[in-house]
Write a protein that holds these residues in place. Structure first.
Motif, PDB file in Angstrom:
ATOM      1  N   VAL A 153     -24.053 -28.291 -56.287  1.00 58.90           N
ATOM      2  CA  VAL A 153     -22.773 -27.308 -57.729  1.00 58.90           C
ATOM      3  C   VAL A 153     -23.919 -26.716 -58.632  1.00 58.90           C
ATOM      4  O   VAL A 153     -24.510 -27.149 -59.374  1.00 58.90           O
ATOM      5  CB  VAL A 153     -22.516 -28.366 -58.449  1.00 58.90           C
ATOM      6  CG1 VAL A 153     -21.029 -28.392 -59.895  1.00 58.90           C
ATOM      7  CG2 VAL A 153     -21.325 -29.853 -57.745  1.00 58.90           C
ATOM      8  N   PRO A 154     -23.207 -25.007 -59.167  1.00 61.45           N
ATOM      9  CA  PRO A 154     -23.391 -24.506 -59.891  1.00 61.45           C
ATOM     10  C   PRO A 154     -23.130 -24.879 -60.887  1.00 61.45           C
ATOM     11  O   PRO A 154     -22.816 -24.892 -61.804  1.00 61.45           O
ATOM     12  CB  PRO A 154     -23.197 -23.132 -59.604  1.00 61.45           C
ATOM     13  CG  PRO A 154     -21.684 -23.046 -58.585  1.00 61.45           C
ATOM     14  CD  PRO A 154     -22.511 -24.928 -57.624  1.00 61.45           C
ATOM     15  N   ALA A 155     -24.551 -24.805 -62.461  1.00 60.11           N
ATOM     16  CA  ALA A 155     -24.942 -24.970 -63.632  1.00 60.11           C
ATOM     17  C   ALA A 155     -23.292 -24.073 -63.987  1.00 60.11           C
ATOM     18  O   ALA A 155     -22.811 -23.274 -63.322  1.00 60.11           O
ATOM     19  CB  ALA A 155     -25.457 -24.154 -64.150  1.00 60.11           C
ATOM     20  N   ALA A 156     -22.393 -24.885 -64.926  1.00 56.83           N
ATOM     21  CA  ALA A 156     -21.084 -24.325 -65.792  1.00 56.83           C
ATOM     22  C   ALA A 156     -21.799 -24.896 -66.945  1.00 56.83           C
ATOM     23  O   ALA A 156     -22.100 -25.726 -68.164  1.00 56.83           O
ATOM     24  CB  ALA A 156     -20.158 -25.177 -65.153  1.00 56.83           C
ATOM     25  N   ASP A 157     -20.660 -24.358 -68.065  1.00 62.79           N
ATOM     26  CA  ASP A 157     -20.291 -24.387 -69.640  1.00 62.79           C
ATOM     27  C   ASP A 157     -19.460 -25.937 -69.761  1.00 62.79           C
ATOM     28  O   ASP A 157     -20.071 -27.215 -70.687  1.00 62.79           O
ATOM     29  CB  ASP A 157     -19.732 -23.712 -70.112  1.00 62.79           C
ATOM     30  CG  ASP A 157     -20.391 -22.435 -70.039  1.00 62.79           C
ATOM     31  OD1 ASP A 157     -21.967 -21.937 -70.140  1.00 62.79           O
ATOM     32  OD2 ASP A 157     -19.740 -20.814 -69.506  1.00 62.79           O
ATOM     33  N   GLY A 158     -18.506 -26.081 -68.816  1.00 61.93           N
ATOM     34  CA  GLY A 158     -18.153 -27.046 -69.033  1.00 61.93           C
ATOM     35  C   GLY A 158     -17.581 -28.228 -67.386  1.00 61.93           C
ATOM     36  O   GLY A 158     -17.291 -26.927 -66.625  1.00 61.93           O
ATOM     37  N   ILE A 159     -16.355 -28.888 -67.809  1.00 61.61           N
ATOM     38  CA  ILE A 159     -15.957 -29.262 -66.610  1.00 61.61           C
ATOM     39  C   ILE A 159     -14.049 -29.714 -67.112  1.00 61.61           C
ATOM     40  O   ILE A 159     -13.943 -30.300 -68.415  1.00 61.61           O
ATOM     41  CB  ILE A 159     -16.554 -30.798 -65.876  1.00 61.61           C
ATOM     42  CG1 ILE A 159     -18.000 -30.592 -65.572  1.00 61.61           C
ATOM     43  CG2 ILE A 159     -16.057 -31.017 -64.990  1.00 61.61           C
ATOM     44  CD1 ILE A 159     -18.559 -31.825 -66.017  1.00 61.61           C
ATOM     45  N   ILE A 160     -13.467 -29.235 -66.103  1.00 62.73           N
ATOM     46  CA  ILE A 160     -12.071 -29.606 -66.297  1.00 62.73           C
ATOM     47  C   ILE A 160     -11.544 -30.846 -65.550  1.00 62.73           C
ATOM     48  O   ILE A 160     -12.141 -30.619 -64.217  1.00 62.73           O
ATOM     49  CB  ILE A 160     -11.038 -28.593 -66.245  1.00 62.73           C
ATOM     50  CG1 ILE A 160     -11.259 -28.111 -67.955  1.00 62.73           C
ATOM     51  CG2 ILE A 160      -9.550 -28.526 -66.439  1.00 62.73           C
ATOM     52  CD1 ILE A 160     -10.348 -26.508 -68.354  1.00 62.73           C
ATOM     53  N   VAL A 161     -11.035 -31.416 -65.383  1.00 55.51           N
ATOM     54  CA  VAL A 161     -10.163 -32.407 -64.249  1.00 55.51           C
ATOM     55  C   VAL A 161      -9.340 -32.874 -64.463  1.00 55.51           C
ATOM     56  O   VAL A 161      -8.111 -33.101 -64.938  1.00 55.51           O
ATOM     57  CB  VAL A 161     -11.171 -34.012 -64.237  1.00 55.51           C
ATOM     58  CG1 VAL A 161     -10.889 -35.108 -65.687  1.00 55.51           C
ATOM     59  CG2 VAL A 161     -10.016 -34.971 -62.844  1.00 55.51           C
ATOM     60  N   LEU A 162      -8.182 -32.258 -63.578  1.00 57.82           N
ATOM     61  CA  LEU A 162      -7.053 -32.733 -63.486  1.00 57.82           C
ATOM     62  C   LEU A 162      -6.337 -34.283 -63.084  1.00 57.82           C
ATOM     63  O   LEU A 162      -6.395 -34.304 -62.096  1.00 57.82           O
ATOM     64  CB  LEU A 162      -5.572 -31.147 -62.640  1.00 57.82           C
ATOM     65  CG  LEU A 162      -6.820 -30.277 -63.138  1.00 57.82           C
ATOM     66  CD1 LEU A 162      -5.830 -29.190 -62.447  1.00 57.82           C
ATOM     67  CD2 LEU A 162      -6.344 -29.832 -65.114  1.00 57.82           C
ATOM     68  N   THR A 163      -5.556 -34.680 -64.187  1.00 56.76           N
ATOM     69  CA  THR A 163      -5.234 -36.221 -63.423  1.00 56.76           C
ATOM     70  C   THR A 163      -3.767 -36.416 -62.567  1.00 56.76           C
ATOM     71  O   THR A 163      -3.220 -34.953 -62.439  1.00 56.76           O
ATOM     72  CB  THR A 163      -4.762 -36.923 -64.716  1.00 56.76           C
ATOM     73  OG1 THR A 163      -3.434 -35.975 -65.478  1.00 56.76           O
ATOM     74  CG2 THR A 163      -5.450 -36.685 -65.832  1.00 56.76           C
ATOM     75  N   GLY A 164      -3.792 -37.787 -61.638  1.00 51.66           N
ATOM     76  CA  GLY A 164      -2.521 -37.792 -61.013  1.00 51.66           C
ATOM     77  C   GLY A 164      -2.743 -37.631 -59.432  1.00 51.66           C
ATOM     78  O   GLY A 164      -2.390 -38.232 -58.559  1.00 51.66           O
ATOM     79  N   GLY A 165      -4.883 -37.918 -59.305  1.00 55.14           N
ATOM     80  CA  GLY A 165      -5.153 -37.835 -57.825  1.00 55.14           C
ATOM     81  C   GLY A 165      -6.311 -39.266 -57.566  1.00 55.14           C
ATOM     82  O   GLY A 165      -6.872 -39.468 -58.831  1.00 55.14           O
ATOM     83  N   GLN A 166      -6.649 -39.659 -56.435  1.00 57.80           N
ATOM     84  CA  GLN A 166      -7.067 -40.183 -56.414  1.00 57.80           C
ATOM     85  C   GLN A 166      -8.869 -39.902 -56.486  1.00 57.80           C
ATOM     86  O   GLN A 166      -8.890 -39.072 -55.873  1.00 57.80           O
ATOM     87  CB  GLN A 166      -7.583 -40.086 -54.600  1.00 57.80           C
ATOM     88  CG  GLN A 166      -8.182 -41.285 -53.637  1.00 57.80           C
ATOM     89  CD  GLN A 166      -7.990 -40.786 -52.775  1.00 57.80           C
ATOM     90  OE1 GLN A 166      -7.240 -40.398 -52.248  1.00 57.80           O
ATOM     91  NE2 GLN A 166      -9.759 -42.021 -51.581  1.00 57.80           N
ATOM     92  N   ALA A 167      -9.852 -40.763 -57.171  1.00 62.65           N
ATOM     93  CA  ALA A 167     -10.684 -40.663 -57.800  1.00 62.65           C
ATOM     94  C   ALA A 167     -11.055 -39.640 -58.424  1.00 62.65           C
ATOM     95  O   ALA A 167     -12.393 -39.021 -58.791  1.00 62.65           O
ATOM     96  CB  ALA A 167     -11.371 -40.332 -56.824  1.00 62.65           C
TER      97      ALA A 167
END
Length: 215
Positions: free
Chosen positions: A46-60
């Protein structure tokens, strides 16, 4: 009467042809979409990033995003679409995440109720932190629509997809699985709607966040 039937036949021939073309285009597009989605795999690097977003509603999804944060693939994580009644402590306990990590580096959005809302709230978070590269975590079938809505909300931000592969959506014989076919078809229709929004009403780069927040 013969003339009337002849005129009706002339009228319906191009209409029927147009409908057949539209149905064929829809079917070909759906097959391409489904093949693309079911062939997605979690990236080895995974390339380096400033932040991470996860969208809820699914497996794992959340567990995967927290793992990326723990490996320092981003400085902060936004969990978007958490139910309003879910407390931070309960979420931390369910995901088995480190309490200190949850306190220092994880933000929770309880406002978003759908993918458009995810994009709107994510745009606010990204703008507040002045991020330019953000990893997006969601299930593979949901990734194309998520990327479309996020790109529409913030066209100047580089979004890096990190698909979490839903087990029954990675099988080669997905077309024979009734539930899988239904999920893919529903998601494809929603994806077409997102793409239509993007084409019909593309936001200007400098007003993307404001345009998204008005929805």
């Amino acid at each position: 009467m013969t003339r009337i039937f002849a005129r009706l036949r002339k009228f319906f021939q191009p209409v029927t042809l147009l409908l057949l073309v539209l149905v064929l285009a829809f079917a070909v597009g759906f097959l391409a979409f489904s093949e693309h989605v079911t062939n997605m795999r979690e990236p080895a690097t995974v390339p380096a990033a400033d932040g991470i977003i996860v969208l809820t509603g699914g497996q794992a999804r959340i567990e995967t995003a927290i793992g990326l944060l723990q490996h320092q693939n981003g400085m902060r994580l936004l969990i978007s679409g958490v139910h309003p009644s879910t407390k931070r402590q309960a979420l931390q306990r369910i995901t088995h995440a480190d309490a200190a990590l949850f306190t220092c580096c994880i933000d929770i959005d309880r406002s978003a109720q759908d993918t458009v809302g995810n994009a709107r709230e994510s745009a606010k978070w990204i703008k507040a932190h002045d991020y330019r590269r953000v990893i997006v975590v969601t299930n593979n079938y949901h990734m194309p629509r998520s990327m479309a809505e996020l790109s529409r909300a913030m066209p100047d931000v580089a979004f890096i997809p990190y698909p979490v592969v839903k087990t029954d959506l990675s099988q080669e014989n997905w077309i024979k699985q009734g539930d899988t076919l239904r999920v893919l078809l529903t998601e494809y229709v929603k994806y077409l709607r997102s793409m239509a929004r993007l084409v019909i009403s593309p936001p200007a780069p400098d007003t993307a966040a404001n345009a998204s927040s008005e929805k």
